[in-house]
Design a protein around this motif. Structure first.
Motif, PDB file in Angstrom:
ATOM      1  N   GLU A   1      46.257  42.463  26.082  1.00 19.84           N
ATOM      2  CA  GLU A   1      45.399  41.828  24.666  1.00 19.84           C
ATOM      3  C   GLU A   1      44.040  41.636  25.221  1.00 19.84           C
ATOM      4  O   GLU A   1      43.423  40.520  25.549  1.00 19.84           O
ATOM      5  CB  GLU A   1      46.144  40.510  24.786  1.00 19.84           C
ATOM      6  CG  GLU A   1      47.456  40.062  23.801  1.00 19.84           C
ATOM      7  CD  GLU A   1      48.063  38.847  24.709  1.00 19.84           C
ATOM      8  OE1 GLU A   1      48.642  38.157  23.850  1.00 19.84           O
ATOM      9  OE2 GLU A   1      48.157  38.757  25.649  1.00 19.84           O
ATOM     10  N   PRO A   2      43.569  43.431  26.243  1.00 23.32           N
ATOM     11  CA  PRO A   2      42.026  43.139  26.183  1.00 23.32           C
ATOM     12  C   PRO A   2      41.285  42.160  25.361  1.00 23.32           C
ATOM     13  O   PRO A   2      40.096  41.351  26.149  1.00 23.32           O
ATOM     14  CB  PRO A   2      41.899  44.635  27.015  1.00 23.32           C
ATOM     15  CG  PRO A   2      42.790  45.588  25.590  1.00 23.32           C
ATOM     16  CD  PRO A   2      44.031  44.260  25.163  1.00 23.32           C
ATOM     17  N   LEU A   3      41.016  42.333  24.667  1.00 17.53           N
ATOM     18  CA  LEU A   3      40.161  41.576  23.295  1.00 17.53           C
ATOM     19  C   LEU A   3      40.401  40.524  23.282  1.00 17.53           C
ATOM     20  O   LEU A   3      38.795  39.782  23.568  1.00 17.53           O
ATOM     21  CB  LEU A   3      40.536  42.882  21.049  1.00 17.53           C
ATOM     22  CG  LEU A   3      40.090  43.780  21.491  1.00 17.53           C
ATOM     23  CD1 LEU A   3      40.065  43.907  19.527  1.00 17.53           C
ATOM     24  CD2 LEU A   3      39.229  44.138  21.788  1.00 17.53           C
TER      25      LEU A   3
ATOM     26  N   LYS B   1      38.448  39.588  27.256  1.00 22.25           N
ATOM     27  CA  LYS B   1      37.039  40.005  26.566  1.00 22.25           C
ATOM     28  C   LYS B   1      36.155  39.174  25.756  1.00 22.25           C
ATOM     29  O   LYS B   1      35.164  39.403  25.935  1.00 22.25           O
ATOM     30  CB  LYS B   1      37.282  41.226  26.605  1.00 22.25           C
ATOM     31  CG  LYS B   1      37.344  42.246  27.116  1.00 22.25           C
ATOM     32  CD  LYS B   1      36.913  43.594  27.236  1.00 22.25           C
ATOM     33  CE  LYS B   1      37.569  44.919  26.153  1.00 22.25           C
ATOM     34  NZ  LYS B   1      37.022  46.159  26.109  1.00 22.25           N
ATOM     35  N   ARG B   2      37.031  38.127  25.022  1.00 22.38           N
ATOM     36  CA  ARG B   2      36.616  37.556  23.873  1.00 22.38           C
ATOM     37  C   ARG B   2      35.729  36.138  25.170  1.00 22.38           C
ATOM     38  O   ARG B   2      35.001  35.348  24.450  1.00 22.38           O
ATOM     39  CB  ARG B   2      36.899  37.124  22.736  1.00 22.38           C
ATOM     40  CG  ARG B   2      36.313  36.560  21.539  1.00 22.38           C
ATOM     41  CD  ARG B   2      36.821  36.716  20.014  1.00 22.38           C
ATOM     42  NE  ARG B   2      37.496  38.194  20.164  1.00 22.38           N
ATOM     43  CZ  ARG B   2      38.352  38.786  18.759  1.00 22.38           C
ATOM     44  NH1 ARG B   2      38.637  38.211  17.933  1.00 22.38           N
ATOM     45  NH2 ARG B   2      39.017  40.115  19.112  1.00 22.38           N
TER      46      ARG B   2
ATOM     47  N   TYR C   1      31.281  39.173  31.422  1.00 23.59           N
ATOM     48  CA  TYR C   1      31.018  39.321  32.810  1.00 23.59           C
ATOM     49  C   TYR C   1      29.924  40.361  33.214  1.00 23.59           C
ATOM     50  O   TYR C   1      29.259  41.071  32.211  1.00 23.59           O
ATOM     51  CB  TYR C   1      32.286  41.064  32.795  1.00 23.59           C
ATOM     52  CG  TYR C   1      31.744  42.113  33.539  1.00 23.59           C
ATOM     53  CD1 TYR C   1      32.078  41.358  35.361  1.00 23.59           C
ATOM     54  CD2 TYR C   1      32.003  43.220  33.654  1.00 23.59           C
ATOM     55  CE1 TYR C   1      32.560  42.698  35.935  1.00 23.59           C
ATOM     56  CE2 TYR C   1      31.714  44.816  34.185  1.00 23.59           C
ATOM     57  CZ  TYR C   1      32.201  44.356  35.049  1.00 23.59           C
ATOM     58  OH  TYR C   1      32.141  45.159  36.533  1.00 23.59           O
TER      59      TYR C   1
ATOM     60  N   LEU D   1      30.067  40.237  19.355  1.00 24.21           N
ATOM     61  CA  LEU D   1      31.742  39.421  19.412  1.00 24.21           C
ATOM     62  C   LEU D   1      31.654  38.579  18.311  1.00 24.21           C
ATOM     63  O   LEU D   1      32.003  37.337  17.758  1.00 24.21           O
ATOM     64  CB  LEU D   1      31.148  38.637  20.731  1.00 24.21           C
ATOM     65  CG  LEU D   1      30.227  38.399  21.779  1.00 24.21           C
ATOM     66  CD1 LEU D   1      29.241  37.907  22.983  1.00 24.21           C
ATOM     67  CD2 LEU D   1      31.963  38.240  22.448  1.00 24.21           C
TER      68      LEU D   1
END
Lengths: 317, 323
Positions: free
Chosen positions: A72-74, A77-78, A82, A106
């Motif tokens: 679930e990278p999204l 990252k939400r 970083y 975003l």
């Protein structure tokens, strides 16, 4: 523990047969500043990239805010901001336009984006250059713009890779102030660095990386006790007396070593004891006829811990 | 964890729109685009101007006079408009795509952008579509200018079927541009240096433009027997030569465009005299027949574009984002 924002278990990264990150266990709590320390090439950046799902994981697992960065990278990252090592922005765009692009990525509604961008830029003191091209920005301003991006994102976790490298002392100080500001708003901060004294001043806990492994982890004091040995170091500066002889008799004192150049009739001494012996030491020196010019409690320095640790590691190898 | 066992959550197209819009606005406002436009105008205006000049002196009635603007080779230039486009389109596409990924990497924006909620898929596809849209805008503008110049200087409007063929030509031209854009982006993914990727793209373009026809004919000659024993043998050799040539996108583009803009074209291959029996030489084909004729080269171009993009995609997925 539910209050961990990042949890790594046996996290592993292989480049060929080389173990860039060698089965590390790591927990980062909500609202703390955690420092990842270690020499260049120790695996800090690789570990960070795995937490963000930007590079593949060779083994083990990592969870960020309860999400798996591989699947679930999204979602990760939400919620995670970083700031990469020497962050780059689009030079031909202004500060505002750069953040506006991120805001669109975003999916921040247009009605909110403008206000959030301005607030974020104000919080990093870039409000007066919002419409200047990033090409004209100094390195410190770029790093601050990176922090502004994290603020605008309203991230729950901020991951900063070498945020202070290449900055002058004043810019470094300002940046660290902003990192503290992030913490005050409840953001957990993970920062990697090799600038130890700077990190020491902001980090709640640190982990010492060496060759892909976490060598030591804990608060700075815990680390110092582990590496330098338990004890209570103080600094004594006195004139007109043999400090070493006088203090060896004090109960609890383990060692007295000269610190710095010794002048005739006085100098500085580093005293190691198993308890706080400042009062007793002062009394002894004064009653022996010496004049006490300085008496200080020595905080264990991370630099010392680091240097000693890697010296020992090299000897062991 | 094996790659195949990992299933990603969320749409791969998340964030596609912002990337596309940004690329488009970057391209359209860039100095590079200005230079490319000047280049197009100079290279395009010359053949068109001379072609129009020649066509004004034509006295025979020609139902497809308007299309001749594109295909006629003016005596003084020796280069028809479509031949000029065969140069211009690849150069434009390469100019737009050669630094799309590696410049992000060199500016150190790649890891920051990828740490936002989007997959690499969206970044690459958004950049590709942004470049393609820019190319399409430029080609449509060029096409309209040629059309307008034709109206003014020839003094007669194009017929509906000519406009339809012209639109078909635009589609072919954009697909052709897409192939070279995909080539340029592939190199921009492979090489970290923008100069290297530009050089490789241009090198490949020159290879297909100049060297490949020679190599194809050399190979064909190698397969030619000293004496043909049957007509089948002759056909086989000729077809081999043609198949080899068609590996080049330049040839595919030329074939498709000639088929569309020269309505008299009956076949893109060669024809035996007996196949021509009953045909009226010089009679134009209807539009639908021409479309059937150019279908294979057009799909070839589109397929090539997709294959190249896929390769770029796979390479990009495997690349490390760290500096």
């Amino acid at each position: 523990m539910a209050d961990n924002v990042i949890e790594a278990r046996g996290l592993l990264k292989l480049y060929g047969s080389q173990r860039a990150v060698d089965a590390i266990d790591l927990e980062i709590h909500r609202g703390e500043i955690f420092g990842l320390l270690g020499p260049n090439g120790a695996g800090k950046t690789t570990a960070i990239l795995m937490m963000l799902g930007l590079t593949e994981i060779s083994g083990g697992s990592v969870e960020v805010l309860g999400f798996n960065p591989v699947r679930e990278p999204l979602e990760v990252k939400r919620r995670v901001g970083y700031l990469p090592d020497s962050v780059g922005f689009y030079d031909h765009l202004t500060a505002r336009e750069n953040l506006a692009y991120t805001a669109r990525l975003l999916d921040i509604p247009r009605s909110q984006a403008g206000r959030r961008i301005m607030e974020a830029l104000e919080s990093v003191k870039l409000a007066d250059v919002v419409d200047k091209r990033v090409a004209t920005f100094s390195r410190g301003m770029r790093q601050r713009l990176g922090i502004a991006e994290i603020v605008m994102k309203q991230a729950e976790v901020a991951i900063l890779d070498e945020p202070t490298s290449g900055l002058d002392p004043h810019a470094t100080f300002e940046l660290l102030e902003m990192i503290r500001g992030l913490k005050r708003t409840g953001v957990a901060v993970l920062l990697s660095s090799h600038l130890l004294d700077r990190v020491q001043s902001v980090c709640d806990r640190v982990a010492l990386f060496n060759k892909g492994k976490i060598a030591l982890m804990g608060t700075v004091v815990q680390l110092a006790n582990q590496v330098l040995g338990a004890g209570h170091p103080i600094l004594v500066e006195a004139q007109g007396i043999d400090v070493a002889a006088a203090l060896r008799g004090v109960e609890g004192v383990q060692s007295v070593v000269p610190e710095g150049p010794q002048e005739s009739g006085g100098g500085a001494w580093r005293v190691m004891a198993d308890r706080d012996v400042r009062a007793a030491a002062a009394q002894r020196i004064v009653s022996a006829g010496g004049s006490l010019t300085r008496l200080a409690d020595l905080q264990p320095s991370l630099e010392e811990v680091y240097t000693r640790y890697f010296q020992e590691a090299r000897h062991a190898a | 964890m094996p790659r195949s066992a990992v299933r990603r959550a969320g749409s791969p197209f998340t964030g596609l729109r912002p990337v596309f819009m940004k690329e488009l606005s970057d391209h359209l406002s860039s100095v590079r685009m200005l230079v490319l436009t000047l280049f197009v105008i100079v290279f395009g205006a010359l053949p068109v101007g001379f072609a129009l000049n020649d066509l004004r002196n034509v006295v025979v009635s020609d139902p497809y006079l308007f299309l001749r603007i594109f295909t006629v080779t003016p005596e003084r230039v020796g280069l028809s408009f479509i031949e000029a486009l065969n140069f211009i389109i690849p150069l434009m596409a390469i100019g737009l795509g050669f630094d799309s990924i590696n410049s992000e990497f060199n500016r150190r924006t790649l890891s920051r952008v990828l740490s936002q909620p989007l997959y690499r898929d969206a970044l690459l596809l958004g950049k590709f579509l942004g470049g393609l849209a820019t190319l399409a805008v430029a080609l449509v503008a060029l096409w309209l200018i040629v059309l307008g110049a034709g109206l003014l200087l020839l003094g007669l409007p194009p017929r509906g079927v000519e406009v339809a063929r012209g639109i078909g030509f635009l589609v072919v031209a954009i697909a052709y541009g897409g192939v070279w854009l995909a080539v340029a982006m592939l190199f921009s993914v492979i090489f970290r240096s923008t100069a290297t990727s530009a050089l490789c793209s241009l090198g490949l373009w020159l290879f297909f433009l100049i060297l490949w026809p020679m190599i194809a004919s050399v190979i064909t000659v190698g397969f030619t027997p000293s004496q043909f024993t049957s007509i089948d043998q002759m056909v086989a050799v000729a077809e081999l030569g043609q198949a080899l040539e068609r590996l080049s996108p330049n040839i595919l583009f030329r074939e498709a465009v000639v088929g569309l803009l020269n309505p008299e074209t009956r076949s893109l291959g060669f024809m035996l005299p007996m196949q021509m029996r009953g045909a009226i030489p010089g009679a134009p084909l209807p539009l639908d027949q021409s479309l059937i004729l150019i279908w294979p080269p057009l799909t070839g171009l589109i397929a090539g574009m997709i294959v190249l993009f896929t390769v770029a995609y796979i390479v990009f997925q495997r690349e490390e984002v760290r500096a």
